[in-house]
Structures are given as structure tokens and as C-alpha cells.
Design a protein around this motif. Structure first.
Motif, PDB file in Angstrom:
ATOM      1  N   THR A 132       8.690   3.061  -6.973  1.00  0.00           N
ATOM      2  CA  THR A 132       7.494   3.862  -6.701  1.00  0.00           C
ATOM      3  C   THR A 132       6.770   4.166  -8.014  1.00  0.00           C
ATOM      4  OG1 THR A 132       8.881   5.830  -6.807  1.00  0.00           O
ATOM      5  CG2 THR A 132       8.423   4.962  -4.634  1.00  0.00           C
ATOM      6  N   ASP A 163       4.886  -2.750   6.005  1.00  0.00           N
ATOM      7  CA  ASP A 163       4.620  -1.300   6.076  1.00  0.00           C
ATOM      8  C   ASP A 163       4.332  -0.756   4.677  1.00  0.00           C
ATOM      9  OD1 ASP A 163       5.183  -1.348   8.834  1.00  0.00           O
ATOM     10  OD2 ASP A 163       7.334  -1.235   8.383  1.00  0.00           O
ATOM     11  N   SER A 223       3.028   0.831   1.247  1.00  0.00           N
ATOM     12  CA  SER A 223       2.506   2.131   0.852  1.00  0.00           C
ATOM     13  C   SER A 223       1.904   1.999  -0.539  1.00  0.00           C
ATOM     14  CB  SER A 223       3.658   3.150   0.836  1.00  0.00           C
ATOM     15  OG  SER A 223       3.326   4.218  -0.016  1.00  0.00           O
ATOM     16  N   GLU A 224       0.792   2.700  -0.737  1.00  0.00           N
ATOM     17  CA  GLU A 224       0.111   2.642  -2.038  1.00  0.00           C
ATOM     18  C   GLU A 224       0.953   3.266  -3.145  1.00  0.00           C
ATOM     19  OE1 GLU A 224      -2.597   1.056  -2.719  1.00  0.00           O
ATOM     20  OE2 GLU A 224      -3.004   0.477  -0.638  1.00  0.00           O
ATOM     21  N   SER A 225       2.032   3.954  -2.768  1.00  0.00           N
ATOM     22  CA  SER A 225       2.865   4.599  -3.784  1.00  0.00           C
ATOM     23  C   SER A 225       3.793   3.612  -4.495  1.00  0.00           C
ATOM     24  CB  SER A 225       3.705   5.710  -3.134  1.00  0.00           C
ATOM     25  OG  SER A 225       4.617   5.135  -2.222  1.00  0.00           O
ATOM     26  N   HIS A 281      11.720  -0.980   2.207  1.00  0.00           N
ATOM     27  CA  HIS A 281      10.760  -1.728   3.027  1.00  0.00           C
ATOM     28  C   HIS A 281      11.350  -3.090   3.366  1.00  0.00           C
ATOM     29  CE1 HIS A 281       7.079   0.774   2.500  1.00  0.00           C
ATOM     30  NE2 HIS A 281       7.719   1.156   1.398  1.00  0.00           N
TER      31      HIS A 281
END
Lengths: 471, 265
Positions: free
Chosen positions: A340, A380, A382-384, A350
Motif C-alpha cells: 500500500t 478489485d 484500490s487506489e491505495s 487481492h
């Protein structure tokens, strides 16, 4: 350093082109041959060679021992900087290596193999110069296994072994059993890239297909360089750089957890048909690179690294048509964790789909041209996450062998998936005799931005030369 | 001129006798193509490669082949020297001419079997002066044949001298030969001499078979050699000697699977 690489790759291409140019000579007639003048008995050359009468004895001998002695020199042609033992251009490594292998066939259906490697590094980089001395020899066990076969076609191999599968080496998809030696990317000898694992391997024909079951125990992890004399690829530097972004009042310590399960299992179904092969892979393995599983709230913070338990479903195969070989491979990896952006957050799990296609062209004289394209997709998304949702990489390579296989030239450019890092490789090998081999290699690393994986290592460019005596 | 792989096609021929009168070139070459090479063959081979400075490299191999109803399968294992030891090559030569041959290569350094494309068959076979087209054979229908001489003895044996010309540029590209001139022994339909006109580099290759004898009732050349020349000077030569040849012995079907390549001999 790309300016050095491309002219050499061009040289490789020119050699290839010259070779091809000759092969497409449009001259249709044979008038340049003086047919009548050539037909004399003398032209048929009565060549006598000494036939070794021991041949059959050697071949049928139940045991054989062979090996090689190799002397390698590595010279750094760039200035890596203060993070590394060698900060500037100069000798990177002088290494001697002894490889020994025993093969035996004590019974018709039983075989054994044992091999090991002893290497010795002659010195290290100290006080701004390469200095000899203060080094020790290292022993590494390679293969150590027993093979048992039955009349029904069942094949059992038990012991320390390599189980290389899949169609591609640039990205991990279905070839998930053996850890990889990443201690010096693109510099490791072919035979040493994969690390043997203790495993039970079963293979059996079932109708038109062959099924495989592989179970490993305590199979270990990818091998990375560590800080120390001569080490140039200490990937823990990346973690340190990441932790350096933490606020000043936050201190952390790292702990590494062993995998929850020490066993791994992979099964494969292989189908061989005219013009192509197909394989299905199912597995549950420990991913061979660690990830940040959790952060314990304490002072200092405890960052707990572990190894992801990943389920793998994959498809791989090839299609051969005339001069072309088309290769494909794809896999779903379920259970991997991804870094992250926030260094104080555990990595997020993921599913990931990885796929690659490749095309080899064999239509040029003594030459194989190859291009591969790979893609990773995080589901799925996530921008994180640090990684991109979709990432592409590619490899182009050419191999030419000439002069009755005395000389081989290989060039490759590998753009890594996920960022702008790349590795370029030019390899030249010459057989001085059956037992003596000389080779030279140029390896150039590159990166475009500070976030690229190889940015820290982009000045580890080297030239290598080695002389190998086989016996 | 479909042949078994691993040199069987140019090594071995059934001794078909007495049909030696008034045959056309096509009929003779059909006889060559139809020869009995045994249902199975097992042999040990020594391949000696000699460069123009007379430096020798020696490779030892173990060869197996088997004829199935719809396919001829062959597998070769390199036994020495050490740097190629355990390398193996498996090929399926389908009798249905619409099917391309299948082949796989096992490299011990990678410990992985790789399928190979049919590719350019004019390439050197394992560093020798023989090409893949020499080893794997070509189709009879890919050439036109002409008798150059009805009687041209070789080593005291009467031979036909037959010229074979590829029917198309594609065949020339595939085999690398502009044409070949072949000496076929009349008593055995065995190719005992040949001149191969190489397109690349305008070279001539001279083929000859020696130590010819019947083994298990099948004519076998114990030694074959191919010498590559340019401007009448020898550039490189390869001598392929067979030892311990046996035919029609039991060879398990499992021998011709990729798993056997991984296991080795």
C-alpha cells in the motif's frame, strides 16, 4: 549505459542479417558449381577417426561422475554509489566454482542423482578498491534425488529437485514450485537460476494425458542479495527507503514469520497433440517473496512480514506452425498481498491475473528471434496500492549459433512489468574445445524514475568473463 | 523420401535385389524411400566434428527409434561430452504428410522440455555438417529425379547416379540445397555417395557411406561422413559412426515421451 548496449545488440543483429542475407540468395541456377570437375573419388575424402572402443562401456556404466571448474571475473562499468560496497567502477567479483555431479542407475527402474557446488570468492571491495583475501568457500547442495519408474508408466522422483514448468521465465505464472535466485538478476548461470526444493514428484499417464502431482516441504524462498562484501543487489534497501518516508517520531522493527503451512502442492495435467502442448495447473503454494502482513501497535512499531499462501489456477501451452512457435500462459493467483502507498498499513490482499504470450521465429539461418509480452492485472483494485492495476512488460531476444555451434551470440532486452525498469543482456560464448568454454557477458540495468524497482540498482552494470573446464 | 529421424533415412536400407533393370529415377528413389529400416532401432553413435584446422570435437549419443502405425518416433540422448550430456531430442515424424513433425528439446541446464518449431531445416544438426533436413528426411514428392548415369561404380559396387532437383524455391529454402547428386547402390538401394549443392555460401558438401554390412538382415552403413567444402577447400567435416546397432528389439512406447527426456537414460 544504454549507449553501450545498443551498438553491441546491433552487432548481434548484423551477424544475424549477414547470415540471413546469404540464405536468401536469389540465385536459382547452379552454374557457379563446376559439377563435372568436382566428381572425382578424391573429393569424397576418406577421413579416418579413432573410434573409441570404450564407448559402449562408458554409456552402459551404471554410475558416472562429471563436473566442471569455472573461473569468473566480473567488472563493474558504472558507479553504483555509496549504498553499495563497491561505490565506483572496478572489479566486482573474482569467483571460482567447482561443480560435481554423480548419476547412477543401480537397477533398471531406479536412478539417482546427486550434485553440489562449491564456490569461492577471492576478495571483496574494501577501502575504495577490490582486495583479495578474508573470504571463505560456500557449499550448495543442488540435485539429490531418486527416480523410480514402473512398467505402467508411473514415475516417482523424491528428493531435492528442480521442477521447471510453464512457458515463460520473465514472470511467475504457473512455474511456482522452485524459488529463484535473484541475488544478481540476469547474472546467474542458467543452471543456477532455480533453487532445488525437497519434493515428491509423481507422474502418470492417464489415457491421452499425463498427470503430475508435486508436494514440497519447507521449500524455501527466493534468494536475494544481502548487504556485505561484493553484494550489489540488496533488495532490503528498498524496504529501508520505504521506511525512511515514515514520520521522524515513528520507529519500527521488522520481524519475519515462517509460513503457516510448510507444505506446498501443485498438480498438472499435460496434453500433447500434433503441433502443440497444453497444460492445466492447480496449486496451493507459499509465495516466495514476503509481504507486510501486519503492524503491531507498540513502541517501536513491529512490522510483521510473512509469506502469502496463494492458490494458483493456470493454463499454459504452445502451438508450433512452420517456422513459428507461439507460446501462451496465464494464471489466477488468489491470496497475494500488495504493498500500500501508506507505509503504516499492512499490505492488502487481492486476486491477480497474470498472462503472457510469446512468439519465436525460427526461419532465419541458425537464428531464433523471440518476443514476449506479459500483463498483470490486480482484481478489485484500490487506489491505495503502490502497484498499478494493469502492468505490462516485454522481452525481445535473439540467439545466433554459427561455425558448427562453436560460437553463440545472445542478446535480450527485458522491460520489467509494472514500471520502467529494464535489463539488457548481451552474451557471447565460444567453445575452445569439447571441454573448454569461454564466455563474455554485458549486463545493463536501467530505470527511468525513483519509483522504479531497479532505480537503486541501475548503476550495477557489469561485464563478465568466464572460462569453464568440463570433465 | 520420408525417413525415420536420426539419420536412419540415409544410413539404412533393405537389401532388395534383382529389380535393377530398366527402372526410372522415380522408381529407384521410391525403392530407397520404401526400404525396411526395422520396426525399432537401437544404436550407439560417435559423432566427430573436425574443423579446417583439424581440431576435433567428439559427441557420443544413444539413439532409439520406433515405427508406429501412423508415426515414426525417435529420441536421441547425448552421453558426452559433459557440456552437452543429458541433452535429448525427441521427434515424431507423422506418416500423414499434412501433419507437421513434432519435436522437443530437453536442455539439462534448464531442466525443462521445450517444444521446438519445425523451423529452418537447413540449419546444422547439433553442430555437424548434417542439417535437420538430412537427418529428418524430406518428402519424395519434393524433388524431380533424373538418371545421370546408369552405371557408376563406387568401391566396386555398381550404382545409379541420380540427380535430385527441388520442385520449388520453398523446398530450396527449407533444405538449403539447390540440388543433390546421389549414388544409389544397385544391390541394396543404399545411398553411398552424394554431392549436395548448398545455397548458402555456395558450398559443396560431399556425403559418403562406408563400412556397409547387413545387421539383422538390414543393410546398414556403419560410418557416414559429410564434408563441407568451399572453392574446393575443406571447411568442416563430420563423421558419424554407429556401434552396437540392433533392429526389431523391444523398445517400450514410453521411451518416446517427454517425461523420458526429463528422466534421462
Amino acid at each position: 549505459m544504454n549507449s553501450l548496449f545498443w551498438p553491441l545488440l546491433l552487432l548481434c543483429s548484423v551477424l544475424t542479417t549477414i547470415s540471413h542475407g546469404q540464405s536468401v540468395d536469389t540465385s536459382e541456377d547452379v552454374s557457379f558449381f563446376d559439377v563435372e570437375d568436382t566428381e572425382t573419388d578424391d573429393n569424397f575424402f576418406d577421413i579416418d577417426v579413432d573410434t573409441d572402443e570404450e564407448t559402449e562401456t562408458e554409456i552402459n556404466s551404471p554410475y558416472s561422475v562429471n563436473g566442471s571448474v569455472r573461473q569468473e571475473f566480473t567488472y563493474g562499468i558504472a558507479n553504483p554509489g555509496s549504498l553499495f560496497a563497491r561505490e565506483q567502477k572496478g572489479i566486482e567479483k573474482i569467483k571460482s566454482e567447482l561443480f560435481l555431479q554423480l548419476q547412477g542407475k543401480p537397477a533398471a527402474n531406479l536412478k539417482l542423482k546427486a550434485s553440489g557446488l562449491v564456490d569461492y570468492e577471492w576478495g571483496s571491495w574494501r577501502n575504495d578498491a577490490y582486495s583479495l583475501g578474508d573470504m571463505s568457500a560456500n557449499f550448495e547442495l543442488k540435485d539429490l534425488f531418486l527416480d523410480l519408474t514402473t512398467d505402467s508408466g508411473l514415475w516417482v522422483r523424491i528428493g531435492n529437485q528442480i521442477l521447471a514448468r510453464g512457458e515463460f521465465d520473465t514472470i511467475k505464472m504457473t512455474d511456482v514450485i522452485n524459488p529463484i535466485d535473484l541475488s544478481a538478476p540476469a547474472q546467474v548461470e542458467l543452471k543456477d537460476i532455480r533453487i532445488q526444493v525437497p519434493a515428491l514428484f509423481l507422474s502418470a499417464p492417464v489415457g491421452a494425458v499425463t498427470t503430475e502431482l508435486i508436494v514440497t516441504h519447507d521449500a524455501g524462498f527466493d534468494k536475494f542479495g544481502t548487504l556485505g562484501p561484493g553484494s550489489s543487489f540488496d533488495f532490503s534497501l528498498l524496504t529501508q527507503q520505504s521506511l525512511a518516508l515514515l514520520p521522524e517520531n515513528v520507529s519500527v522493527v521488522s520481524e519475519e514469520q515462517e509460513p503457516n503451512k510448510s507444505w506446498e502442492a501443485v498438480s498438472r495435467v499435460n496434453y500433447k497433440l500434433n503441433g502443440g502442448d497444453v497444460s492445466l495447473t492447480f496449486g496451493e503454494v507459499n509465495w516466495n517473496q514476503n509481504s507486510l502482513h501486519s503492524i503491531k501497535e507498540s513502541s517501536p512499531l513491529i512490522m510483521e512480514y510473512g509469506y502469502d499462501r496463494v492458490k494458483v489456477v493456470g493454463l499454459s501451452g504452445n502451438l508450433a506452425r512452420s517456422d513459428y512457435l507461439f507460446r501462451y500462459e496465464t494464471a489466477l493467483h488468489d491470496g497475494r498481498k500488495f504493498q500500500t502507498i501508506d507505509p503504516l498499513l499492512a499490505w492488502a490482499e487481492h486476486k491477480q491475473i497474470v498472462a503472457a504470450i510469446g512468439l519465436d521465429y525460427n526461419g532465419l539461418s541458425d537464428t531464433v528471434l523471440s518476443a514476449e509480452l506479459n500483463n498483470t492485472n490486480i482484481m478489485d483494485y484500490s487506489e491505495s496500492l503502490v502497484s498499478e492495476e494493469n502492468a505490462m512488460g516485454y522481452l525481445i531476444q535473439a540467439r545466433w549459433s554459427g561455425f558448427n555451434d562453436l560460437l553463440s551470440i545472445y542478446g535480450a532486452f527485458n522491460k520489467l512489468s509494472g514500471d520502467e525498469s529494464s535489463i539488457a543482456n548481451l552474451f557471447i560464448e565460444y567453445d575452445l574445445s569439447d571441454s573448454l568454454q569461454l564466455d563474455g557477458r554485458l549486463i545493463i540495468y536501467d530505470a527511468k524514475s525513483v519509483s522504479d524497482l531497479f532505480n537503486t540498482f541501475k548503476d550495477q552494470d557489469v561485464i563478465k568473463a568466464s572460462l569453464k573446464y568440463s570433465f | 523420401m520420408k525417413t525415420n529421424a536420426i539419420l536412419a533415412g540415409i544410413l539404412i536400407i533393405l537389401g532388395s535385389t534383382s529389380i535393377t533393370f530398366a527402372m526410372t529415377a522415380d522408381e529407384i528413389m521410391k525403392k530407397v524411400d520404401d526400404r525396411d529400416t526395422g520396426e525399432t532401432q537401437i544404436s550407439t553413435a560417435t559423432m566427430t566434428l573436425i574443423d579446417k584446422k583439424d581440431r576435433k570435437r567428439v559427441r557420443k549419443l544413444k539413439l532409439f527409434s520406433k515405427e508406429f502405425s501412423n508415426v515414426d518416433k525417435s529420441i536421441s540422448f547425448f552421453v558426452s561430452p559433459t557440456d552437452v550430456k543429458d541433452t535429448s531430442f525427441l521427434s515424431y515424424d507423422w506418416k500423414d504428410e499434412t501433419k507437421e513433425d513434432d519435436s522437443w528439446l530437453y536442455l539439462p541446464a534448464m531442466q525443462r522440455v521445450n517444444r521446438t518449431a519445425a523451423g529452418d531445416k537447413s540449419n546444422s544438426w547439433m553442430g555437424s555438417d548434417f542439417t535437420f533436413s538430412d537427418v529428418e528426411g524430406t518428402e519424395l514428392t519434393e524433388y524431380t529425379y533424373k538418371i545421370v548415369s546408369e552405371s557408376d561404380p563406387v568401391d566396386g559396387h555398381d550404382c545409379w547416379k541420380i540427380e535430385a532437383t527441388p520442385i520449388s524455391k520453398a523446398i530450396i529454402k527449407k533444405t538449403g540445397y539447390l540440388k543433390t547428386v546421389n549414388w544409389i547402390r544397385k544391390d541394396s538401394f543404399l545411398l553411398v555417395r552424394g554431392i549436395f549443392y548448398v545455397k548458402k555460401g555456395k558450398k559443396l558438401k560431399y556425403y559418403s557411406a562406408k563400412n556397409i554390412e547387413k545387421i539383422d538382415g538390414i543393410w546398414t552403413a556403419g560410418t557416414i561422413q559429410m564434408v563441407t567444402t568451399k572453392n574446393k577447400k575443406v571447411q568442416h567435416s563430420s563423421i558419424f559412426s554407429l556401434e552396437n546397432v540392433s533392429y526389431n528389439k523391444d523398445v517400450e512406447d514410453q521411451m518416446f515421451e517427454v517425461e523420458t527426456m526429463q528422466r534421462g537414460l
